[in-house]
Design a protein around this motif. Structure first.
Motif, PDB file in Angstrom:
ATOM      1  N   ASP A  37       0.828  -1.207   0.000  1.00 59.16           N
ATOM      2  CA  ASP A  37       0.000   0.000   0.000  1.00 59.16           C
ATOM      3  C   ASP A  37       0.863   1.259   0.000  1.00 59.16           C
ATOM      4  O   ASP A  37       0.492   2.272  -0.622  1.00 59.16           O
ATOM      5  CB  ASP A  37      -0.926  -0.001   1.222  1.00 59.16           C
ATOM      6  CG  ASP A  37      -2.022  -1.049   1.106  1.00 59.16           C
ATOM      7  OD1 ASP A  37      -2.277  -1.514  -0.022  1.00 59.16           O
ATOM      8  OD2 ASP A  37      -2.601  -1.426   2.148  1.00 59.16           O
ATOM      9  N   LEU A  38       1.962   1.218   0.690  1.00 58.59           N
ATOM     10  CA  LEU A  38       2.879   2.368   0.692  1.00 58.59           C
ATOM     11  C   LEU A  38       3.719   2.415  -0.575  1.00 58.59           C
ATOM     12  O   LEU A  38       3.941   3.475  -1.166  1.00 58.59           O
ATOM     13  CB  LEU A  38       3.799   2.307   1.920  1.00 58.59           C
ATOM     14  CG  LEU A  38       3.218   2.749   3.263  1.00 58.59           C
ATOM     15  CD1 LEU A  38       4.220   2.490   4.371  1.00 58.59           C
ATOM     16  CD2 LEU A  38       2.849   4.225   3.233  1.00 58.59           C
ATOM     17  N   TYR A  39       4.198   1.253  -0.983  1.00 58.66           N
ATOM     18  CA  TYR A  39       5.148   1.176  -2.091  1.00 58.66           C
ATOM     19  C   TYR A  39       4.503   1.546  -3.421  1.00 58.66           C
ATOM     20  O   TYR A  39       5.101   2.251  -4.243  1.00 58.66           O
ATOM     21  CB  TYR A  39       5.726  -0.235  -2.138  1.00 58.66           C
ATOM     22  CG  TYR A  39       6.854  -0.446  -3.110  1.00 58.66           C
ATOM     23  CD1 TYR A  39       8.046   0.256  -2.992  1.00 58.66           C
ATOM     24  CD2 TYR A  39       6.739  -1.371  -4.143  1.00 58.66           C
ATOM     25  CE1 TYR A  39       9.091   0.053  -3.880  1.00 58.66           C
ATOM     26  CE2 TYR A  39       7.773  -1.584  -5.021  1.00 58.66           C
ATOM     27  CZ  TYR A  39       8.946  -0.868  -4.892  1.00 58.66           C
ATOM     28  OH  TYR A  39       9.970  -1.079  -5.776  1.00 58.66           O
ATOM     29  N   LEU A  79       3.807   7.711  -6.271  1.00 53.94           N
ATOM     30  CA  LEU A  79       4.956   7.186  -7.024  1.00 53.94           C
ATOM     31  C   LEU A  79       6.133   6.867  -6.099  1.00 53.94           C
ATOM     32  O   LEU A  79       7.294   7.094  -6.430  1.00 53.94           O
ATOM     33  CB  LEU A  79       5.401   8.176  -8.109  1.00 53.94           C
ATOM     34  CG  LEU A  79       4.312   8.703  -9.049  1.00 53.94           C
ATOM     35  CD1 LEU A  79       4.895   9.712 -10.025  1.00 53.94           C
ATOM     36  CD2 LEU A  79       3.641   7.573  -9.790  1.00 53.94           C
ATOM     37  N   ASN A  80       5.830   6.279  -4.925  1.00 56.00           N
ATOM     38  CA  ASN A  80       6.889   5.960  -3.979  1.00 56.00           C
ATOM     39  C   ASN A  80       7.837   4.900  -4.515  1.00 56.00           C
ATOM     40  O   ASN A  80       9.015   4.888  -4.152  1.00 56.00           O
ATOM     41  CB  ASN A  80       6.271   5.483  -2.659  1.00 56.00           C
ATOM     42  CG  ASN A  80       5.445   6.560  -1.989  1.00 56.00           C
ATOM     43  OD1 ASN A  80       5.703   7.746  -2.173  1.00 56.00           O
ATOM     44  ND2 ASN A  80       4.446   6.164  -1.228  1.00 56.00           N
ATOM     45  N   THR A  95       5.650  10.999   2.879  1.00 58.30           N
ATOM     46  CA  THR A  95       5.325  12.282   3.489  1.00 58.30           C
ATOM     47  C   THR A  95       6.302  13.395   3.122  1.00 58.30           C
ATOM     48  O   THR A  95       6.123  14.532   3.583  1.00 58.30           O
ATOM     49  CB  THR A  95       5.301  12.136   5.019  1.00 58.30           C
ATOM     50  OG1 THR A  95       6.581  11.660   5.478  1.00 58.30           O
ATOM     51  CG2 THR A  95       4.234  11.139   5.441  1.00 58.30           C
ATOM     52  N   ALA A  96       7.323  13.066   2.289  1.00 59.45           N
ATOM     53  CA  ALA A  96       8.351  14.050   1.915  1.00 59.45           C
ATOM     54  C   ALA A  96       8.979  14.689   3.154  1.00 59.45           C
ATOM     55  O   ALA A  96       9.200  15.900   3.215  1.00 59.45           O
ATOM     56  CB  ALA A  96       7.780  15.120   0.985  1.00 59.45           C
ATOM     57  N   SER A 146      18.449  20.264  -2.831  1.00 61.98           N
ATOM     58  CA  SER A 146      18.326  18.952  -2.224  1.00 61.98           C
ATOM     59  C   SER A 146      16.859  18.701  -1.894  1.00 61.98           C
ATOM     60  O   SER A 146      16.009  19.587  -2.034  1.00 61.98           O
ATOM     61  CB  SER A 146      19.186  18.840  -0.970  1.00 61.98           C
ATOM     62  OG  SER A 146      18.718  19.738   0.028  1.00 61.98           O
ATOM     63  N   LEU A 147      16.532  17.501  -1.455  1.00 56.66           N
ATOM     64  CA  LEU A 147      15.142  17.182  -1.161  1.00 56.66           C
ATOM     65  C   LEU A 147      14.613  17.959   0.037  1.00 56.66           C
ATOM     66  O   LEU A 147      13.395  18.044   0.224  1.00 56.66           O
ATOM     67  CB  LEU A 147      14.995  15.673  -0.918  1.00 56.66           C
ATOM     68  CG  LEU A 147      15.191  14.788  -2.153  1.00 56.66           C
ATOM     69  CD1 LEU A 147      15.025  13.331  -1.785  1.00 56.66           C
ATOM     70  CD2 LEU A 147      14.232  15.167  -3.264  1.00 56.66           C
ATOM     71  N   SER A 148      15.488  18.505   0.848  1.00 59.79           N
ATOM     72  CA  SER A 148      15.048  19.362   1.955  1.00 59.79           C
ATOM     73  C   SER A 148      14.941  20.825   1.535  1.00 59.79           C
ATOM     74  O   SER A 148      14.659  21.688   2.372  1.00 59.79           O
ATOM     75  CB  SER A 148      16.016  19.239   3.130  1.00 59.79           C
ATOM     76  OG  SER A 148      17.330  19.591   2.736  1.00 59.79           O
TER      77      SER A 148
END
Length: 614
Positions: free
Chosen positions: A42-44, A49-50, A294-295, A309-311
């Motif tokens: 369910d998460l993947y 698009l995880n 949740t990024a 960066s992703l942050s």
């Protein structure tokens, strides 16, 4: 009258109980695995698009997720389900036998047994290798070795064309040597630990047990409840000796059973360490999935956020817009967290409305495909605003990647993907309509050639490159989205078929956004976005196709071509003149050489005559 024997019945019941315990353990394992797999899937496979971001953006698991989901999850569930047989049952036996020994030997012996358990646990815990960490590293190296083989299988044709089997063998052997050396190190640690464990649990505990069980023989006052009853008894001495011998044999058997139960608990410490390793692997996967979902990317305390960066994601993606729009969006190639990405275009802005077709062109490596990935949500919007339709497919937007994907299933499934056959029937579509779609993309021969719509094959190996791209266009026509982004979707198709496909899509009222280097596609689009212009290749410009300036430029180019064609006759005449002059010069040279040969002979004869006269 003889008493009935219940030995066979009790043996059968014990056998049934042990088999039932193993069966229930397997049921618990598969039930635990089913629930965990469902939760991870369910998460993947979420709409976020995880499954793409986990390995291409996050980098927390540092390898593909299939190793975690298939192998590590299975080992974790099997190890967790075996806790009852390895710890629960021995723990119950330990309590029962300790109570019996307390009645026979008293509190002093029980205190000695408890101290013995505590000292043994501390000793084995102190000298035990970190089996949990070792097992986690072993799982990671098993995954690396498996991924190397999977990569070879996925690229077998390319490797075969290059003849790279020897090089791939070197890579695979290197991965296996790393895995083998690590496992040999673990086995070396295990054998040393097993020697210590067997010595402590089998021999030291046996000696200590014999010492404890002999106390009531020499010290009846320390014999617990039974010893106290014996002292109160006024019976004969031989009855006391017989009772002491009976208690000794009983206590010896209890002590052996107790040592066996305690030994199984101590042996299970190693299983618990391995379970800790599997737990660490599963925790890494689930925590990475939650972080991607949740990024939740934050800079480390006291550290400065690295740009791009992703942050450092400050842009916004808006789903629900009737069109495709970028407003001051930065085109950045992301790197694995926590590293920053590489900027290609600082700000890019364009707006595609319904019915206005856009061609994105430019040299390689300037960010054409990056635009498609950002609009699709694969890459983050670091700066600016990206607006697009909400849904994917019918009445929404659809993306055609450079490499067409062919799923597992029938020929019908290839046309309707990602729909299933049930979805197709619910929408009122039929196989006859699919046949018409294949005819429109010039693949109408496929059902007869492959054996019908229900034929199942490995389609990526059956269809050619051009057929794969035309199959992708058939999916586009089947779903009929309002907008479609085609990334080099017709590069393996001839120009005439390519034009036919584009006209067919435009006839279905599909607004096209094409990424291509073929300038011949301009005539099927309204605007042209050119990337990679300027001195540093970071500039861009949008121009309408068919404007007065473009017509003037084309007319000027045609005039230059006509002028050059008019001079072709003059160039041909001049070439003929040059060839005649060269031929004439060659003939004159040959005649001069022929005349010079006799003159030299005459000069030699006259010189000889003069010498004779002298």
């Amino acid at each position: 009258m003889e008493e009935p024997s219940y030995g066979g019945l009790s043996s059968g019941f014990a056998s049934y109980t042990n088999a039932a315990i193993r069966f229930l353990q397997s049921k618990v394992s598969i039930a635990f695995r089913t629930r965990l797999t469902r939760y991870i899937h369910d998460l993947y496979l979420h709409d976020n698009l995880n499954y793409y971001k986990l390995s291409n953006l996050d980098g927390g698991i540092r390898q593909s997720a299939d190793q975690f989901i298939t192998q590590d999850l299975t080992s974790f569930c099997a190890s967790a389900a075996s806790l009852y047989s390895s710890i629960g049952k021995p723990l119950v036996d330990l309590c029962v036998f300790n109570y019996q020994l307390f009645r026979s030997l008293g509190p002093v012996a029980l205190t000695g047994l408890l101290i013995n358990y505590l000292c043994t646990a501390i000793l084995l815990r102190t000298l035990s290798p970190p089996f949990g960490k070792l097992k986690a590293v072993e799982g990671r190296r098993e995954g690396d070795f498996r991924n190397s083989h999977a990569r070879l299988v996925a690229n077998a044709e390319e490797v075969a064309f290059y003849g790279g089997s020897d090089t791939e063998k070197i890579f695979l052997d290197k991965r296996f040597r790393e895995l083998r050396s690590w496992m040999e190190g673990i086995y070396g640690l295990k054998i040393r630990y097993n020697i210590l464990e067997d010595f402590v649990l089998k021999y030291s505990w046996s000696a200590f047990g014999y010492l404890i069980t002999s106390l009531p023989v020499f010290l009846p006052a320390w014999g617990g409840i039974d010893g106290a009853l014996e002292l109160l008894d006024d019976g004969k001495s031989h009855n006391r000796e017989r009772g002491r011998m009976k208690d000794l044999i009983t206590n010896k058997r209890l002590m052996l059973s107790l040592a066996d139960a305690g030994g199984r608990i101590m042996y299970s410490m190693k299983d618990l360490s391995e379970l800790a390793g599997y737990t660490s692997r599963i925790y890494i996967l689930i925590s990475a999935l939650h972080r991607v979902h949740t990024a939740a990317y934050y800079p480390a305390p006291g550290a400065q956020t690295e740009p791009y960066s992703l942050s450092d994601v400050q842009g916004t993606i808006h789903k629900g817009f009737d069109g495709v729009r970028l407003e001051n969006a930065s085109i950045v190639i992301p790197c694995l967290y926590p590293r920053g990405g590489d900027e290609l275009i600082e700000t890019l802005s364009f707006n595609v409305r319904y019915g206005e077709h856009l061609l994105i062109s430019g040299p390689n490596g300037v960010g054409k495909s990056s635009v498609a990935r950002i609009v699709a949500g694969l890459w983050p919007v670091y700066r600016g605003l990206v607006s697009r339709p909400r849904s994917i497919g019918s009445d929404g937007i659809m993306f055609l990647p450079q490499r067409p994907y062919l799923s597992i299933g029938t020929l019908r499934d290839q046309v309707i993907y990602p729909h299933s056959e049930i979805d197709m029937k619910d929408s009122g579509r039929s196989d006859h309509e699919l046949s018409q779609i294949l005819e429109e993309v010039e693949l109408g021969y496929l059902p007869d050639r492959e054996g019908g719509w229900n034929c199942r094959k490995e389609w990526k190996n059956v269809l050619s490159g051009g057929e794969k791209q035309r199959m992708a266009m058939a999916r586009l026509i089947y779903h009929e989205p309002r907008y479609a982004i085609i990334d080099e979707g017709t590069s393996a198709v001839s120009s005439d078929v390519e034009g036919f496909l584009y006209e067919c899509c435009k006839g279905k009222k599909i607004t096209l956004i094409t990424i291509s280097t073929r300038l011949s596609l301009k005539k099927y689009h309204t605007f042209n976005l050119t990337l990679g212009s300027g001195a540093n290749g970071a500039d861009w410009n949008v121009e309408r196709i068919g404007t007065e300036e473009e017509k003037i430029g084309v007319e000027r180019e045609l005039q230059e071509l006509r002028g050059r064609l008019a001079k072709v006759e003059q160039w041909m005449q001049r070439r003929a003149q040059i060839e005649d002059e060269l031929n004439h010069a060659s003939i004159c040279g040959d005649r001069a050489a022929t005349k010079n040969i006799p003159q030299v002979g005459k000069e030699n004869d006259s010189a000889t005559t003069n010498e004779k006269s002298v």
